[in-house]
Enzyme design. Structure first.
Site, mmCIF file in Angstrom:
data_model
loop_
_atom_site.group_PDB
_atom_site.id
_atom_site.type_symbol
_atom_site.label_atom_id
_atom_site.label_comp_id
_atom_site.label_asym_id
_atom_site.label_seq_id
_atom_site.Cartn_x
_atom_site.Cartn_y
_atom_site.Cartn_z
ATOM 1 N N HIS A 137 42.287 30.691 35.720
ATOM 2 C CA HIS A 137 41.978 31.016 34.323
ATOM 3 C C HIS A 137 42.729 30.149 33.312
ATOM 4 C CE1 HIS A 137 39.501 34.138 35.766
ATOM 5 N NE2 HIS A 137 40.382 35.104 35.847
ATOM 6 N N HIS A 211 36.830 38.028 29.870
ATOM 7 C CA HIS A 211 37.342 38.787 31.018
ATOM 8 C C HIS A 211 37.506 40.275 30.692
ATOM 9 C CE1 HIS A 211 39.578 39.547 34.724
ATOM 10 N NE2 HIS A 211 39.448 38.274 35.065
ATOM 11 N N SER A 212 36.535 40.853 29.997
ATOM 12 C CA SER A 212 36.619 42.285 29.699
ATOM 13 C C SER A 212 36.438 43.117 30.959
ATOM 14 C CB SER A 212 35.553 42.685 28.677
ATOM 15 O OG SER A 212 35.873 42.173 27.399
ATOM 16 N N TYR A 213 37.247 44.172 31.068
ATOM 17 C CA TYR A 213 37.133 45.177 32.121
ATOM 18 C C TYR A 213 36.413 46.387 31.526
ATOM 19 C CZ TYR A 213 40.974 42.962 34.856
ATOM 20 O OH TYR A 213 41.782 42.107 35.576
ATOM 21 N N GLU A 351 31.915 38.318 34.660
ATOM 22 C CA GLU A 351 32.310 37.099 33.966
ATOM 23 C C GLU A 351 31.222 36.038 34.154
ATOM 24 O OE1 GLU A 351 36.496 36.284 35.369
ATOM 25 O OE2 GLU A 351 36.022 38.183 36.371
#
Length: 386
Positions: A137, A211-213, A351
């Site tokens: 990343h 990169h949202s969870y 993603e």
């Protein structure tokens, strides 16, 4: 309370920008509040986008992080459906990329190196799954740790936040000055649209993503194993024990990686399969079935349905692949916005991207951006209920 009036843009009534906590808006708006101070004394801000349905997306200019996504369930009850923290200091201390903008290169690059135009570039090896170091990343200080310039924007039926950052030549080992603009839009149709753009003065790999969870039952409400996932992908890229693609593009048919029809995330996660062992669950890249769709055309990549609340998340993208990760490496150490620990499988990530390690994988589409060309890609997260 300090108030700064903003002019109407693109014919949309643009609400007042308030530098203190704001009440829910009756019209599309952007409000700005303090989000804390970085270790070097710089201030981070939190921008909250609100649409006509009362849904909200909150984004900080630190790391371009999506801090909150507040959307209704089938009964009209609103909840925050992304994992994260309440203050920027928590993101700087310990965050597994919650909500962050990822760059220059999303996902992994094997051994932290690549060769471009006859020159080998060395990157930070900040990740070592399976004891095999790689660059993850963007390195030690990727785009998720940058303080971006932020400007509220608006267009018809949407309000947004435009973020800008210039990554200097040599930053984290990457060549070229990369000029990056990322715009988040919250539409009146409950869509979070992310538009990425970049130019460079020297050839360089670029692979930007978010990169949202997500947890569609609500942040801090438990695991996501009961969510039902569909992926528009008939192939994926198997990995070695270091989670680096082997170069193979394998069919999903007959494996626990087949989400071409809906399956619960936890339905097959415990099956004996080498790939599930390597990832501790799902942490893999699927190649999207784009058909004859052009590179700038949005196609549906994924859909997730949460049966208890009825919330649905659809992901549409111009990208060729998607990484599905289901929080395998969460372990309770991260205490989130609701003051509850995020245990294993507390959230999932989708993603949109090019494939991992593409600079070292000749079978994968190129991720090299060259001077005179423009990197452009769009991903939309569409929320609804059923």
């Amino acid at each position: 309370m300090k108030i700064q009036k903003l002019r109407a843009i693109a014919g949309v009534a643009f609400a007042t920008l308030i530098t203190a906590a704001a009440s829910p808006a009756a019209q599309p708006s952007v409000t700005m509040t303090s989000f804390g101070t970085l270790r070097d004394g710089r201030a981070a801000q939190l921008y909250t986008l609100t649409n006509i349905q009362g849904s909200k997306v909150a984004i900080t200019n630190y790391g371009g992080i999506v801090v909150r996504v507040i959307v209704p369930d089938r009964e009209g009850n609103f909840a925050d459906v992304v994992l994260g923290y309440n203050d920027v200091s928590d993101y700087t201390k310990d965050s597994p990329y919650f909500g962050a903008l990822i760059g220059r290169y999303g996902n992994r690059i094997a051994k932290g190196r690549f060769t471009l135009d006859g020159r080998t570039y060395k990157l930070a090896t900040n990740n070592d799954p399976g004891g095999l170091p790689c660059s993850l990343h963007g390195g030690n200080a990727g785009f998720d740790k940058a303080l971006w310039d932020a400007t509220p924007v608006a267009e018809k039926d949407a309000t947004g936040l435009r973020l800008h950052y210039v990554s200097k030549d040599g930053e984290e080992g990457y060549p070229g000055n990369l000029d990056v603009t990322v715009t988040y839009w919250l539409t009146d149709k409950n869509e979070l649209r992310i538009e990425y753009a970049a130019t460079t003065d020297k050839a360089t790999p670029v692979n930007l993503t978010n990169h949202s969870y997500f947890n569609l039952r609500g942040e801090g409400t438990g695991n996501i194993l009961g969510h039902v996932l569909t992926l528009n992908a008939s192939t994926y890229t198997p990995v070695d024990k270091g989670l680096i693609p082997t170069g193979e593009i394998a069919p999903v048919a007959g494996t626990p990686f087949d989400f071409t029809t809906p399956h619960g995330i936890g339905e097959r996660i415990g099956q004996k399969h080498e790939q599930l062992t390597f990832g501790g669950g799902y942490d893999h890249n699927w190649i999207l079935d784009r058909g004859n769709a052009g590179a700038r055309v949005l196609v549906k990549a994924a859909e997730v349905f949460e049966p208890v609340t009825g919330r649905v998340l659809e992901v549409l993208t111009t990208e060729p692949a998607i990484q599905f990760y289901c929080g395998n490496f969460l372990g309770g150490a991260n205490i989130g916005k609701s003051r509850r620990p995020y245990e294993k499988h507390s959230g999932f990530c989708l993603e949109t991207q090019h494939s991992p390690d593409s600079p070292n994988q000749p079978r994968f589409p190129s991720t090299i951006l060259r001077p005179g060309t423009r990197y452009e890609t769009t991903t939309t997260f569409r929320f609804s209920t059923r």
